[in-house]
Design a protein around this motif. Structure first.
Motif: not given
Length: 335
Positions: A130-142, A169-171, A176-178, A244-251
């Motif tokens: 899966a690709h690393f990403a930041f998750v958010y809740d639409t109820d609090t972050v529109a 490993t996500p850390g 590496m993503w940045i 928009s920069e793209g994402h790094l995948a973790q396998t």
């Protein structure tokens, strides 16, 4: 699609071999991380599936607090380790694991895999990604940020929770993503992120809980994390922010220890791990994407999850040469 030769072998074995007594039944010891071996993880179901076809073997999961922890344990134990296999290393630490000299070639055909990049690793077999990403809740972050720079530009009270690259490993993946996205500008990005970092936790679960409890606006996780909330909880408010920069995948990968006395059985298990029967277990227990095309056997929710248009990469050579310096620059920027 990868052929599951272990199934054929197991059937033939069952037809022509004498029954295996409990005393003589081989045991396959597998080191993994605690979430994988947990009752709600894929470990118990994979154990049951493989034991049904292996001709009388027993699978034993031996869990550490993290995948990095499993590698450190094997490094300490060396050739005396009881592990036959490690399951749950990832591509960020596979190079380090390979350099220990403790892992055997798997000898399996990986040409039928379905991954963001072609797989050619002789020691490690992938089983999910899966690709690393930041998750958010639409109820609090529109309106979530669509890049690291947009995140940096938000007010300082917009908080994120991330993980320590030395223990999770996500850390390490975020470091590496940045780097992959910004190169030598990485220290500048980390400095900009510092006011937004609520906590750098030891493990993923700790930072994700900060997000679930509403203490952090976003947490470092995966593009597939919303699948859990949709399928297990009926909650469609958790989303992954695409940058928009793209994402790094973790396998995530598995490898056989050279010291194992169960080399053939271990290869059969790795072959099983990439079979349709095993792969269809992963998406609703480990909440990652399968490494083969499951067709209509894949949980339909996954088809609804947005995925990055661009996959960033970091080579093993770059990781070996520079990962320690990248970690140090992250820690010095945020502490």
């Amino acid at each position: 699609m990868v052929k599951s030769t272990c199934i054929v072998a197991a059937v033939l074995f069952g037809l022509f071999a004498a029954p295996v007594s409990a005393q003589d039944a081989p045991t396959l010891n597998i080191y993994t991380y605690d979430g994988f071996a947990a009752d709600w993880g894929p470990g118990p179901v994979l154990k049951q599936g493989f034991e049904a076809i292996c001709g009388g073997c027993t699978v034993e999961w031996i869990a550490a607090d993290s995948s990095i922890g499993t590698l450190r344990r094997v490094q300490l134990e060396g050739d005396t380790t009881q592990a036959d296999i490690i399951v749950g290393l990832d591509t960020a630490i596979a190079g380090e694991a390979r350099d220990t000299g403790l892992f055997a070639d798997h000898g399996l055909d990986m040409s039928g895999l379905n991954l963001p990049q072609a797989w050619t690793d002789a020691q490690f077999v992938p089983f999910d990604y899966a690709h690393f990403a930041f998750v958010y809740d639409t109820d609090t972050v529109a309106t979530p940020p669509t890049s690291f720079e947009e995140l940096i530009a938000l007010p300082d009270d917009f908080k994120i929770a991330v993980q320590d690259p030395r223990s999770a490993t996500p850390g390490l993946g975020l470091v590496m993503w940045i780097r992959a996205a910004y190169g030598d500008r990485a220290p500048e990005i980390w400095a900009g992120l510092k006011p937004h970092i609520l906590s750098v936790t030891r493990e993923w679960s700790e930072s994700y809980n900060l997000f679930l409890q509403g203490e952090a606006d976003m947490a470092l996780s995966y593009t597939t994390s919303p699948a859990y909330h949709i399928i297990a909880e009926g909650d469609d408010t958790v989303h992954a922010a695409l940058f928009s920069e793209g994402h790094l995948a973790q396998t995530e990968v598995a490898g056989i220890l050279k010291s194992s006395e169960q080399q053939e059985l271990a290869r059969q298990f790795l072959d099983y791990l990439t079979s349709p029967d095993a792969q269809k277990i992963i998406p609703t227990t480990n909440w990652m994407l399968p490494v083969i095309d499951l067709g209509d056997q894949l949980e339909p929710t996954y088809a609804t999850l947005p995925q990055p248009e661009k996959t960033l990469t970091v080579t093993d050579a770059e990781i070996a040469a520079d990962s320690k310096a990248w970690i140090d620059e992250m820690l010095s920027a945020v502490q």
